[in-house]
Design a protein around this motif. Structure first.
Motif, mmCIF file in Angstrom:
data_model
loop_
_atom_site.group_PDB
_atom_site.id
_atom_site.type_symbol
_atom_site.label_atom_id
_atom_site.label_comp_id
_atom_site.label_asym_id
_atom_site.label_seq_id
_atom_site.Cartn_x
_atom_site.Cartn_y
_atom_site.Cartn_z
ATOM 1 N N ALA A 259 11.624 8.232 -6.565
ATOM 2 C CA ALA A 259 10.741 7.669 -6.985
ATOM 3 C C ALA A 259 10.746 6.596 -5.915
ATOM 4 N N GLY A 260 10.130 6.198 -4.945
ATOM 5 C CA GLY A 260 10.368 5.451 -3.958
ATOM 6 C C GLY A 260 8.436 5.041 -2.852
ATOM 7 N N GLU A 261 9.273 3.794 -1.987
ATOM 8 C CA GLU A 261 7.982 3.333 -1.631
ATOM 9 C C GLU A 261 7.910 3.170 0.087
ATOM 10 N N PHE A 262 6.989 3.805 0.882
ATOM 11 C CA PHE A 262 7.226 4.364 2.192
ATOM 12 C C PHE A 262 5.749 3.623 3.033
ATOM 13 N N LEU A 263 5.328 3.530 3.833
ATOM 14 C CA LEU A 263 4.526 3.666 4.699
ATOM 15 C C LEU A 263 3.190 4.974 5.248
ATOM 16 N N VAL A 264 2.128 5.192 4.530
ATOM 17 C CA VAL A 264 1.043 6.040 5.095
ATOM 18 C C VAL A 264 -0.167 5.994 5.301
ATOM 19 N N GLN A 265 -0.374 6.962 6.208
ATOM 20 C CA GLN A 265 -1.601 6.341 6.994
ATOM 21 C C GLN A 265 -2.916 7.124 6.114
ATOM 22 N N GLY A 266 -3.971 6.358 5.862
ATOM 23 C CA GLY A 266 -4.785 7.367 5.632
ATOM 24 C C GLY A 266 -6.331 7.413 6.106
ATOM 25 N N LYS A 267 -7.234 8.537 5.474
ATOM 26 C CA LYS A 267 -7.898 9.136 6.252
ATOM 27 C C LYS A 267 -8.598 8.136 7.635
ATOM 28 N N ASP A 268 -9.047 7.081 7.178
ATOM 29 C CA ASP A 268 -9.720 5.852 8.443
ATOM 30 C C ASP A 268 -8.609 5.417 9.447
ATOM 31 N N GLY A 269 -7.284 6.191 9.080
ATOM 32 C CA GLY A 269 -6.374 5.795 10.606
ATOM 33 C C GLY A 269 -5.402 4.272 10.009
ATOM 34 N N LYS A 270 -5.431 3.736 8.850
ATOM 35 C CA LYS A 270 -4.973 2.034 8.598
ATOM 36 C C LYS A 270 -3.676 2.851 7.786
ATOM 37 N N VAL A 271 -2.858 1.926 8.275
ATOM 38 C CA VAL A 271 -1.518 2.551 7.841
ATOM 39 C C VAL A 271 -1.411 1.218 6.511
ATOM 40 N N PHE A 272 -0.678 2.205 5.105
ATOM 41 C CA PHE A 272 -0.538 0.707 4.200
ATOM 42 C C PHE A 272 0.933 0.870 3.045
#
Length: 732
Positions: free
Chosen positions: A210-223
Motif C-alpha cells: 500500500a502506498g501513494e504516488f502520482l499517476v497520469q490519466g488519459k487527459d494527461g493530468k497528473v494527480f
C-alpha cells in the motif's frame, strides 16, 4: 443416482409407455413416472409433479413437440426435453435440438434411452453450474462497479484483465481501452519503473503493498492516488495476478495542505473574527488571569494589550458586571459545561451589551486549568430591538385606532387577531371571546362558500376581495367588503390571512335605493315610450282616416263642381287643375306623415316587411345603398317588442345617414338560441366610442333603453375610419 428420478411421459400408447418404463427401471436408479396424453394434464404435471426429465412421445395435431418444448422451457427450464418418435427428418431433428431439446430418439432405437437421459441430466447440471458461475461473476463485477474506488486486476506481467467503472471515471480510460494493456504503460507514474517491478516481485511472494504516488490519466493530468495491491492466488496458493484498489486523493491532499496552513489561518481568524475571544488561566483562590485576547476584544473595550494580558479579570471587568461574571465562571467549572449569559458593561469605548459564553478546560486529573470565553456584541441588535418594539407599538396603536376591521385568520378560517373596529362590527365584547373560533358562523349562509374559497385562495398565494353579509353576535346585519392578502414569515411561508374589512352597509343601502330608482326610471321610460307609440298610432290613424277622407271628399266635390261649371276660360281651368293637384299633394303629405308616425305595414303585415320597407325608403331618400336580409320567418312578437325593434332599426339607419358618410349599409335579422339577432353595419367614418360628447350619444341611449326594457343585449363596435356595427339580441 441415489434420489428418485421423476420422469414425465407424454404418450398415448400404453405399449410404448411400458417399454420406456422397462428400460428405465434399473437397480442403480429408482424412477417415478407420470404419464399424460393431452396438453392440459401435461401443463398441470409440470407444475405439480415437477419432473427431472420430460419424454415427449405423443403426436397430436394441436400439440406439437415444439409447442411442448416451449411450455417446458417456461415452467421447468432445467428439465431436459427428449423427443421420442417413430420417424424424423434431419431438418426437424436439427430444428428441435436448436430450439432447446436435449436429444431425440427413434422408437426402434430405444435402448439408448437410459444413456440419453443420463447424458442430458449431466449436460443440464453443467449448464446450471455454468450459469450460476456466470451469474456470480456478473454479480461480483456489478458489485465492483458500484464501489467508488478504482479496481484494476492484472496478471503477473502487469497486463490488465479487469477494469471497473470507477477506474474509468478516475483514470479516463474505458474498459475496452484498458483491457489487455500493461498497467505501467497505461498509467505512467512518477516512481521509477524499477520500483514498480520491485512491487510486483513483493506481491508474487503473497505480500500486500500500500502506498501513494502520482499517476497520469488519459487527459494527461497528473494527480495523486492511494493504492492497495493484493496478490491473486490459484488453488495451489500460487500468485497468478494482482488486484489493485486505488482512490484519487487529490482532495485529501488539498485538505492536508490546508491543515498545514491552519495554524496561520487560525491566528488570522482569531484576530479578525467579529466576536470577542479571550483565554483565562484558572489559579488558586478563584483568581482568573487573562493570558490571551483577540484584536476584537481590544477594539470592543478600548483597552491596549498591555492593559489586559497578565491582568486578573476583576481588574478588567468593571463592577457590577464582575460579580455576575464570577458567578458564571464558578457555574461553568462546577457543571463542567458551557455557560451563557447576557452582560452589560462600561468600558473606555462605551457601554457594551454582549452574549458571553464560557467553556472550562480540564487537565487529566480533572482540574480546571483554563476558561475559554467569547462575547457576541449585541449592542446594535439591542438598539434595533428597542426600535422594533417602538415600531410595533406604533403600528399596534395605528391598528387599534383604525376605523376599519383588521384581522388575521389561520388556514381553517379561525380568528387569530382582530382590532377593536372589527370586534365592534361583529358585536363581540372582546377578542378572547372569539379568538381561535371560526368566523364562518357569523357570515350569512349565501356567502360562506365564497368566503371559504377566498381563504383557500389566499393560502395558495392569491390575493382577493369579497363583499358579503354578516350577522353580529347581537343580531345586527351588516354588509362588509374585505380585501385579503397572504401574510408570510421571513422564509416566505404563508402563515395567515391578513384581511382589511370595511363596513359598506350604508353604501349598499344607497346602491339599493339607486337600483330601485333606476328600475322606476326604466319603468317610466318604458311607459312613456308605450304612451308615445300609442299616441303616434292614434294620431296616424286620425290623420289617415279623418283628414285623408276629408281631403278625398274635397277632391271629389271640387272635380264635380268644375264639371258642372263648364269653365271655358283657360286661366280658370288651370287654376282649377292646380287646386286638384294641391289636394293630391296634400293627400300624399298626409299619408307620409301618417306613415312616419306609425307605418301601418308594421301592424298589417309584420316586422320583417316593415324593416324591408324602411330600408327601401331610406335608400331612396339618402342615396346610401341599404341591403336588408331576414334569415327567419315572420316572428310572432308582442306589439311592444316589434315596435321597439322597428324603432331601434330606424334610429340606427338615421344615425348612419346623418353622421357616417357611408356608402353601404348591411343589415340582417336572424334567430339563434331563442334570441332574435338584429345586426346593422356600415362602411362609414366610424367614431371613438370612448368619447362622451359624440353626436350619436342621444340616439344610442334611446336604443340602449329600449333594449334594456326588453331584457336584451347590445354591442357597439366602431373605430375611426373602420365603420360601425351594432348588434342587438332580444330574447324570443
Amino acid at each position: 443416482m441415489s434420489d428418485i428420478l421423476k420422469i414425465l411421459i407424454l404418450e398415448d400408447s400404453d405399449k410404448d409407455t411400458q417399454v420406456i418404463k422397462d428400460l428405465l427401471q434399473v437397480k442403480e436408479q429408482s424412477c417415478e413416472f407420470k404419464v399424460v396424453e393431452e396438453k392440459e394434464p401435461f401443463e398441470q404435471a409440470l407444475l405439480e409433479f415437477r419432473p427431472h426429465v420430460v419424454l415427449f412421445c405423443n403426436v397430436l395435431p394441436a400439440f406439437t413437440a415444439q409447442y411442448a418444448l416451449q411450455i417446458v422451457k417456461q415452467i421447468l427450464p432445467y428439465a431436459p426435453f427428449i423427443l421420442i418418435t417413430g420417424t424424423v427428418s434431419e431438418e426437424f431433428a436439427a430444428a428441435i435440438i436448436k430450439a432447446g431439446a436435449a436429444d431425440y430418439l427413434l422408437k426402434d432405437r430405444m435402448t439408448r434411452l437410459p444413456m440419453a437421459i443420463q447424458s442430458a441430466l449431466k449436460q443440464k447440471l453443467t449448464e446450471i453450474k455454468k450459469e450460476k458461475a456466470e451469474e456470480n461473476n456478473r454479480f461480483q463485477a456489478k458489485l465492483l462497479n458500484t464501489i467508488g474506488q478504482a479496481v484494476v486486476a492484472t496478471d503477473m506481467n502487469g497486463i490488465i484483465n479487469f477494469w471497473n467503472k470507477a477506474a474509468e471515471e478516475i483514470y479516463g480510460w474505458t474498459e475496452g481501452e484498458a483491457i489487455g494493456k500493461n498497467v505501467i504503460d497505461l498509467l505512467p507514474a512518477t516512481q521509477l519503473k524499477e520500483q514498480a517491478i520491485e512491487i510486483m516481485e513483493n506481491l508474487s511472494t503473497g505480500e500486500r503493498w500500500a502506498g501513494e504516488f502520482l499517476v497520469q490519466g488519459k487527459d494527461g493530468k497528473v494527480f495523486p492516488v492511494f493504492v492497495t495491491d493484493s496478490p491473486i492466488c490459484d488453488a495451489n496458493n500460487k500468485t497468478i495476478g494482482v488486484i489493485g484498489i486505488s482512490s484519487d486523493i487529490t482532495e485529501r491532499k488539498k485538505i492536508e495542505q490546508q491543515l498545514v496552513m491552519s495554524t496561520q489561518q487560525l491566528a488570522v481568524i482569531y484576530n479578525t473574527v467579529a466576536d470577542v475571544i479571550f483565554l483565562l488561566s484558572v489559579e488558586d483562590n478563584e483568581r482568573f488571569k487573562f493570558i490571551s485576547v483577540n484584536h476584537t476584544f481590544l477594539e470592543a473595550t478600548g483597552l491596549a494589550a498591555n492593559q489586559v494580558i497578565d491582568k486578573y479579570a476583576d481588574e478588567i471587568i468593571p463592577a457590577p458586571s464582575w460579580n455576575i461574571a464570577l458567578a458564571h465562571y464558578r457555574k461553568a467549572i462546577v457543571t463542567k459545561s458551557t455557560v451563557q449569559w447576557e452582560e452589560v458593561s462600561e468600558y473606555p469605548s462605551g457601554t457594551k451589551t454582549g452574549v458571553v459564553n464560557v467553556t472550562p478546560v480540564f487537565d487529566e486529573k480533572g482540574n480546571c486549568i483554563r476558561l475559554v470565553g467569547s462575547v457576541h456584541d449585541i449592542t446594535e441588535s439591542k438598539k434595533a430591538e428597542e426600535a422594533l418594539k417602538e415600531s410595533e407599538n406604533y403600528l399596534r396603536t395605528i391598528i387599534q385606532t383604525e376605523p376599519e376591521c383588521i384581522k388575521l385568520l389561520n388556514k381553517k378560517g379561525e380568528l387569530e387577531e382582530m382590532n377593536p373596529a372589527g370586534l365592534a362590527m361583529i358585536e363581540a365584547n372582546s377578542l378572547e371571546e372569539i379568538k381561535g373560533n371560526s368566523i364562518l358562523g357569523l357570515i350569512n349562509e349565501p356567502y360562506r362558500d365564497a368566503f371559504t374559497q377566498l381563504t383557500e385562495d389566499v393560502f395558495a398565494g392569491k390575493s382577493g376581495q369579497l363583499i358579503f353579509q354578516v350577522t353580529g353576535f347581537k343580531g345586527t346585519q351588516r354588509w362588509l367588503e374585505t380585501h385579503a392578502v397572504p401574510l408570510k414569515d421571513a422564509n416566505g411561508k404563508i402563515i395567515s390571512l391578513l384581511g382589511v374589512t370595511r363596513d359598506i352597509t350604508e353604501r349598499k343601502k344607497t346602491e339599493e335605493e339607486l337600483s330601485n330608482t333606476n328600475e322606476e326610471l326604466h319603468y317610466l321610460s318604458s311607459h312613456l315610450q308605450n304612451v308615445r307609440e300609442e299616441e303616434r298610432m292614434q294620431i296616424a290613424r286620425d290623420i289617415h282616416d279623418e283628414l285623408g277622407q276629408q281631403l278625398t271628399g274635397l277632391k271629389l266635390e271640387m272635380s264635380h263642381l268644375i264639371k258642372k261649371m263648364n269653365i271655358t276660360d283657360k286661366l280658370l281651368q288651370q287654376k282649377a287643375e292646380g287646386i286638384i293637384s294641391l289636394i293630391d299633394d296634400t293627400v300624399n303629405s298626409v299619408r307620409t306623415i301618417s306613415t312616419n308616425l306609425r307605418p301601418s305595414i308594421l301592424d298589417d303585415i309584420g316586422l320583417i316587411a316593415a324593416l324591408e320597407w324602411l330600408s327601401e325608403e331610406i335608400d331612396k331618400r339618402s342615396g346610401i345603398q341599404i341591403k336588408f336580409e331576414a334569415t327567419m320567418p315572420e316572428p310572432d312578437l308582442p306589439t311592444a317588442t316589434a315596435t321597439a325593434l322597428f324603432r331601434i332599426y330606424q334610429e340606427a339607419l338615421t344615425n348612419a345617414v346623418r353622421h357616417s358618410e357611408a356608402r353601404h349599409i348591411n343589415a340582417s335579422l336572424s334567430k339563434k338560441d331563442n334570441n332574435i339577432i338584429l345586426v346593422i353595419k356600415d362602411d362609414g367614418l366610424g367614431f371613438d366610442t370612448s368619447m362622451k360628447d359624440n353626436k350619436k350619444a342621444v340616439g344610442l341611449m334611446g336604443m340602449k333603453e329600449r333594449i334594456f326594457i326588453l331584457n336584451g343585449h347590445y354591442e357597439l363596435n366602431s373605430a375611426l375610419g373602420k365603420g360601425t356595427q351594432i348588434k342587438i339580441s332580444i330574447p324570443f
